[in-house]
Motif scaffolding. Sequence first.
Motif, PDB file in Angstrom:
ATOM      1  N   GLY A  81      37.197  27.833  33.659  1.00 43.21           N
ATOM      2  CA  GLY A  81      37.603  29.203  33.341  1.00 43.21           C
ATOM      3  C   GLY A  81      37.385  29.570  31.884  1.00 43.21           C
ATOM      4  O   GLY A  81      37.887  30.596  31.422  1.00 43.21           O
ATOM      5  N   ARG A  90      40.818  28.630  37.287  1.00 34.39           N
ATOM      6  CA  ARG A  90      39.355  28.663  37.296  1.00 34.39           C
ATOM      7  C   ARG A  90      38.835  30.069  37.009  1.00 34.39           C
ATOM      8  O   ARG A  90      37.815  30.239  36.349  1.00 34.39           O
ATOM      9  CB  ARG A  90      38.829  28.178  38.636  1.00 34.39           C
ATOM     10  CG  ARG A  90      37.284  28.165  38.698  1.00 34.39           C
ATOM     11  CD  ARG A  90      36.750  27.519  39.955  1.00 34.39           C
ATOM     12  NE  ARG A  90      36.900  26.072  39.860  1.00 34.39           N
ATOM     13  CZ  ARG A  90      37.739  25.337  40.584  1.00 34.39           C
ATOM     14  NH1 ARG A  90      38.502  25.906  41.495  1.00 34.39           N
ATOM     15  NH2 ARG A  90      37.815  24.043  40.425  1.00 34.39           N
ATOM     16  N   GLY A 115      40.156  32.227  35.017  1.00 40.84           N
ATOM     17  CA  GLY A 115      40.259  32.419  33.576  1.00 40.84           C
ATOM     18  C   GLY A 115      40.638  33.816  33.129  1.00 40.84           C
ATOM     19  O   GLY A 115      40.361  34.192  31.995  1.00 40.84           O
TER      20      GLY A 115
END
Length: 197
Positions: free
Chosen positions: A129, A99, A101
């Motif tokens: 992300g 998430r 990223g």
Amino acid sequence: MHHALLDRRPYREAKGVTFLNRLTLAQGRVHEGCGPARHTFAMIVARAMEGPVFWLRPGWEAGALHGPGMAAFIDPGRVTFVAAERAQELLWTMEEVLRAGVVPLVVAELPGPPALTPMRRMQLACEAGGGRALGLVLTPEGSAPGAESRWSMTPDHGVEPGWHLARERARDAAPHNWRVGRVGQEFRLGAQPAEAD
């Protein structure tokens, strides 16, 4: 007048990580690696990417990757190892890193295949992300539901040692088999696909 058709699917550019010269894993998705040489598969994928790697592993298992052995594939300094106390913590940590990223590759060694709901949550985390991270779950038997693709890797103890790689399932490609060998410092697909078992 030009008409554009709209649908409810999220927009994703056709990006992917190319490894072994011509095979591709979709970026921003979670894939599965299985079989006795699944760790080798993960390191070959990591070798094809740049940047840090988060490697999540069960803290209750004694075995761990050997740094000098990893050096044949990637710089061990790129890898951050995280040992979790429980299987749920492995899945939660992977979801949170995807998430965010900010890490290009997140690998999770799992004791068994996760359920569909955690896999779906990780796929959604990849999208949240920005599709910048690639997730790879490593399972012994290879039956994680909801994986974008499933790859099985086994040692091949033929005349020239190497591996047998099988794409068992993928959303955008048919199942296929290859032989993987090492030429100098490089890992390459064999000239001909391996025979199907």
